[in-house]
Design a protein around this motif. Structure first.
Motif, PDB file in Angstrom:
ATOM      1  N   LEU A  37      38.588  39.802  21.860  1.00 44.46           N
ATOM      2  CA  LEU A  37      38.487  40.057  23.285  1.00 44.46           C
ATOM      3  C   LEU A  37      37.823  38.900  24.017  1.00 44.46           C
ATOM      4  CD1 LEU A  37      37.373  43.783  23.183  1.00 44.46           C
ATOM      5  CD2 LEU A  37      39.440  42.946  24.283  1.00 44.46           C
ATOM      6  N   ASP A  38      38.267  38.689  25.242  1.00 42.22           N
ATOM      7  CA  ASP A  38      37.592  37.777  26.151  1.00 42.22           C
ATOM      8  C   ASP A  38      36.147  38.249  26.351  1.00 42.22           C
ATOM      9  OD1 ASP A  38      36.764  37.090  29.108  1.00 42.22           O
ATOM     10  OD2 ASP A  38      38.375  35.703  28.632  1.00 42.22           O
ATOM     11  N   ALA A  39      35.271  37.318  26.678  1.00 43.70           N
ATOM     12  CA  ALA A  39      33.856  37.663  26.875  1.00 43.70           C
ATOM     13  C   ALA A  39      33.661  38.707  27.968  1.00 43.70           C
ATOM     14  CB  ALA A  39      33.060  36.405  27.201  1.00 43.70           C
ATOM     15  N   TYR A  40      34.544  38.713  28.961  1.00 42.98           N
ATOM     16  CA  TYR A  40      34.437  39.686  30.062  1.00 42.98           C
ATOM     17  C   TYR A  40      34.861  41.089  29.641  1.00 42.98           C
ATOM     18  CZ  TYR A  40      33.812  35.773  33.298  1.00 42.98           C
ATOM     19  OH  TYR A  40      33.346  34.664  33.942  1.00 42.98           O
ATOM     20  N   PHE A  63      37.434  46.756  31.183  1.00 42.44           N
ATOM     21  CA  PHE A  63      38.275  45.892  32.007  1.00 42.44           C
ATOM     22  C   PHE A  63      37.401  44.936  32.823  1.00 42.44           C
ATOM     23  CE2 PHE A  63      40.724  49.868  31.734  1.00 42.44           C
ATOM     24  CZ  PHE A  63      41.946  49.377  31.293  1.00 42.44           C
ATOM     25  N   TYR A  64      37.994  43.862  33.284  1.00 44.67           N
ATOM     26  CA  TYR A  64      37.416  43.122  34.399  1.00 44.67           C
ATOM     27  C   TYR A  64      38.490  43.002  35.469  1.00 44.67           C
ATOM     28  CZ  TYR A  64      39.634  38.780  32.559  1.00 44.67           C
ATOM     29  OH  TYR A  64      40.505  37.822  32.094  1.00 44.67           O
ATOM     30  N   SER A  65      38.074  42.935  36.709  1.00 44.59           N
ATOM     31  CA  SER A  65      39.029  42.913  37.811  1.00 44.59           C
ATOM     32  C   SER A  65      39.209  41.502  38.339  1.00 44.59           C
ATOM     33  CB  SER A  65      38.591  43.853  38.937  1.00 44.59           C
ATOM     34  OG  SER A  65      37.374  43.411  39.498  1.00 44.59           O
ATOM     35  N   ILE A  66      40.422  41.205  38.743  1.00 48.34           N
ATOM     36  CA  ILE A  66      40.787  39.923  39.343  1.00 48.34           C
ATOM     37  C   ILE A  66      41.378  40.217  40.710  1.00 48.34           C
ATOM     38  CG2 ILE A  66      42.305  37.910  39.183  1.00 48.34           C
ATOM     39  CD1 ILE A  66      42.164  38.140  36.177  1.00 48.34           C
ATOM     40  N   SER A  67      40.936  39.483  41.709  1.00 47.62           N
ATOM     41  CA  SER A  67      41.501  39.638  43.059  1.00 47.62           C
ATOM     42  C   SER A  67      42.025  38.294  43.531  1.00 47.62           C
ATOM     43  CB  SER A  67      40.446  40.190  44.027  1.00 47.62           C
ATOM     44  OG  SER A  67      39.278  39.396  44.016  1.00 47.62           O
ATOM     45  N   LYS A 102      48.815  35.866  53.319  1.00 45.36           N
ATOM     46  CA  LYS A 102      49.915  36.811  53.467  1.00 45.36           C
ATOM     47  C   LYS A 102      49.718  38.114  52.714  1.00 45.36           C
ATOM     48  CE  LYS A 102      52.949  36.209  55.617  1.00 45.36           C
ATOM     49  NZ  LYS A 102      54.189  35.541  55.978  1.00 45.36           N
ATOM     50  N   VAL A 103      49.099  38.071  51.538  1.00 43.19           N
ATOM     51  CA  VAL A 103      48.976  39.306  50.763  1.00 43.19           C
ATOM     52  C   VAL A 103      47.768  39.220  49.827  1.00 43.19           C
ATOM     53  CG1 VAL A 103      50.513  38.507  48.916  1.00 43.19           C
ATOM     54  CG2 VAL A 103      50.224  40.961  49.303  1.00 43.19           C
ATOM     55  N   TYR A 104      47.115  40.367  49.674  1.00 43.28           N
ATOM     56  CA  TYR A 104      46.005  40.528  48.736  1.00 43.28           C
ATOM     57  C   TYR A 104      46.540  41.278  47.516  1.00 43.28           C
ATOM     58  CZ  TYR A 104      41.685  42.376  46.724  1.00 43.28           C
ATOM     59  OH  TYR A 104      40.673  42.720  45.866  1.00 43.28           O
ATOM     60  N   LEU A 105      46.224  40.776  46.332  1.00 43.15           N
ATOM     61  CA  LEU A 105      46.647  41.415  45.088  1.00 43.15           C
ATOM     62  C   LEU A 105      45.460  41.488  44.129  1.00 43.15           C
ATOM     63  CD1 LEU A 105      50.134  39.834  44.356  1.00 43.15           C
ATOM     64  CD2 LEU A 105      49.626  42.263  44.159  1.00 43.15           C
ATOM     65  N   ALA A 106      45.227  42.668  43.560  1.00 44.30           N
ATOM     66  CA  ALA A 106      44.160  42.836  42.580  1.00 44.30           C
ATOM     67  C   ALA A 106      44.685  43.646  41.409  1.00 44.30           C
ATOM     68  CB  ALA A 106      42.950  43.520  43.204  1.00 44.30           C
ATOM     69  N   TYR A 107      44.010  43.506  40.266  1.00 45.65           N
ATOM     70  CA  TYR A 107      44.404  44.270  39.083  1.00 45.65           C
ATOM     71  C   TYR A 107      43.258  44.270  38.088  1.00 45.65           C
ATOM     72  CZ  TYR A 107      45.932  39.424  38.487  1.00 45.65           C
ATOM     73  OH  TYR A 107      46.001  38.044  38.520  1.00 45.65           O
ATOM     74  N   ASP A 108      43.339  45.178  37.139  1.00 53.33           N
ATOM     75  CA  ASP A 108      42.358  45.292  36.070  1.00 53.33           C
ATOM     76  C   ASP A 108      42.941  44.679  34.811  1.00 53.33           C
ATOM     77  OD1 ASP A 108      40.722  46.704  37.850  1.00 53.33           O
ATOM     78  OD2 ASP A 108      41.692  48.603  37.316  1.00 53.33           O
ATOM     79  N   ARG A 109      42.147  43.883  34.107  1.00 58.30           N
ATOM     80  CA  ARG A 109      42.689  43.069  33.013  1.00 58.30           C
ATOM     81  C   ARG A 109      41.886  43.225  31.728  1.00 58.30           C
ATOM     82  NH1 ARG A 109      44.515  36.898  33.810  1.00 58.30           N
ATOM     83  NH2 ARG A 109      46.377  38.069  34.418  1.00 58.30           N
ATOM     84  N   ILE A 110      42.625  43.206  30.625  1.00 54.77           N
ATOM     85  CA  ILE A 110      42.064  42.992  29.299  1.00 54.77           C
ATOM     86  C   ILE A 110      42.718  41.720  28.760  1.00 54.77           C
ATOM     87  CG2 ILE A 110      42.034  43.813  26.915  1.00 54.77           C
ATOM     88  CD1 ILE A 110      41.768  46.627  27.920  1.00 54.77           C
ATOM     89  N   ALA A 111      41.905  40.779  28.285  1.00 51.81           N
ATOM     90  CA  ALA A 111      42.411  39.505  27.789  1.00 51.81           C
ATOM     91  C   ALA A 111      42.005  39.300  26.336  1.00 51.81           C
ATOM     92  CB  ALA A 111      41.895  38.355  28.655  1.00 51.81           C
ATOM     93  N   LEU A 112      42.915  38.723  25.564  1.00 49.61           N
ATOM     94  CA  LEU A 112      42.689  38.444  24.151  1.00 49.61           C
ATOM     95  C   LEU A 112      42.963  36.974  23.850  1.00 49.61           C
ATOM     96  CD1 LEU A 112      44.683  41.487  22.707  1.00 49.61           C
ATOM     97  CD2 LEU A 112      42.203  41.314  22.823  1.00 49.61           C
ATOM     98  N   PHE A 113      42.182  36.402  22.953  1.00 48.82           N
ATOM     99  CA  PHE A 113      42.400  35.046  22.462  1.00 48.82           C
ATOM    100  C   PHE A 113      42.663  35.100  20.967  1.00 48.82           C
ATOM    101  CE2 PHE A 113      39.963  34.277  26.307  1.00 48.82           C
ATOM    102  CZ  PHE A 113      40.586  33.152  26.850  1.00 48.82           C
ATOM    103  N   CYS A 114      43.556  34.253  20.491  1.00 46.22           N
ATOM    104  CA  CYS A 114      43.839  34.195  19.062  1.00 46.22           C
ATOM    105  C   CYS A 114      42.625  33.623  18.331  1.00 46.22           C
ATOM    106  CB  CYS A 114      45.075  33.327  18.809  1.00 46.22           C
ATOM    107  SG  CYS A 114      45.590  33.288  17.077  1.00 46.22           S
TER     108      CYS A 114
END
Length: 246
Positions: free
Chosen positions: A33-36, A42-46, A145-157
């Motif tokens: 898992l990513d440190a976040y 989850f961590y959120s990105i906007s 023009k537009v705001y986009l956000a989402y919740d993320r899980i990230a993995l590194f090999c």
């Protein structure tokens, strides 16, 4: 220092929650898992996307030419005025994604994109990237023009940090209140329980991952968050005009 220049291939896959959980737990055999995301949180990105008055950047992108580009300001979570954010220039050339970004404080980022005047250089900024973004902005009259956000899980090999896989869910957007500090609320872009997986690699993916994707019947799709938001907005606007004309 965070990586500020990326060159990689990105393949996207859509799935439901059942498929996500099955694939995610298999991936943990090879990835971490990513440190976040410690403790599976989850961590959120906007993101705040910029385009011309008549949406020329996203309309060009949806036509899938050999070369396309877009500009956004990205934050992790909901930033305050002094928070570090990233101004990102993302290009795609013959399937290869090139992303260049520089850290700025939120107010610096807004001023830079609004005026095209580069900020006073600070240690956390990438001067070369600022010059490239400045040149890009000189070719267009851009506006938020537009705001986009989402919740993320990230993995590194574990054995190859160049291989990264992200899972995004709860993708939401709005075309009002276009400030990153205004909160991460918005209208859902996908059905509840849907996930977007992105496999990001500088070269070809390893054999074990190819076999895993095949085993779980994962098939590549062309899903652009901004592109799908734009198409959804156009469709809603068309339906509104049709209702008014009745």
């Amino acid at each position: 220092m965070a990586i500020e220049v990326f060159n990689r291939y990105e393949n996207k896959y859509l799935m439901d929650s059942q498929a996500f959980h099955a694939l995610y737990h298999r991936l943990l055999e090879y990835m971490e898992l990513d440190a976040y995301n410690k403790n599976d949180k989850f961590y959120s990105i906007s993101n705040l996307y910029y385009d011309t008055e008549h949406d020329s950047l996203i309309r060009t992108s949806l036509a899938k030419p050999k070369y396309r580009e877009k500009l956004r300001i990205r934050a992790y979570g909901i930033p305050d005025a002094d928070a570090k954010v990233y101004v990102e220039l993302k290009k795609k050339v013959l399937g290869l994604v090139n992303k260049r970004r520089t850290a700025l404080k939120l107010d610096e980022a807004y001023a830079f994109v609004r005026t095209g005047i580069e900020p006073e250089l600070q240690g956390y900024m990438n001067q070369q990237v600022i010059q490239e973004i400045k040149y890009f902005m000189s070719r267009y009259e851009l506006q938020p023009k537009v705001y986009l956000a989402y919740d993320r899980i990230a993995l590194f090999c574990k054995n190859n940090r160049d291989l990264r896989i992200t899972f995004d869910t709860n993708i939401r957007s709005r075309r009002h209140g276009l400030r990153l500090e205004a909160g991460d609320h918005g209208e859902p872009l996908m059905d509840q329980g849907q996930w977007l997986m992105e496999v990001k690699a500088e070269k070809t993916i390893p054999v074990w991952l190819a076999h895993m994707l095949s085993e779980h019947q994962m098939f590549r799709t062309g899903f652009s968050k901004y592109g799908n938001e734009y198409k959804k907005t156009r469709m809603n606007n068309q339906l509104t005009r049709e209702r008014i004309s009745l």
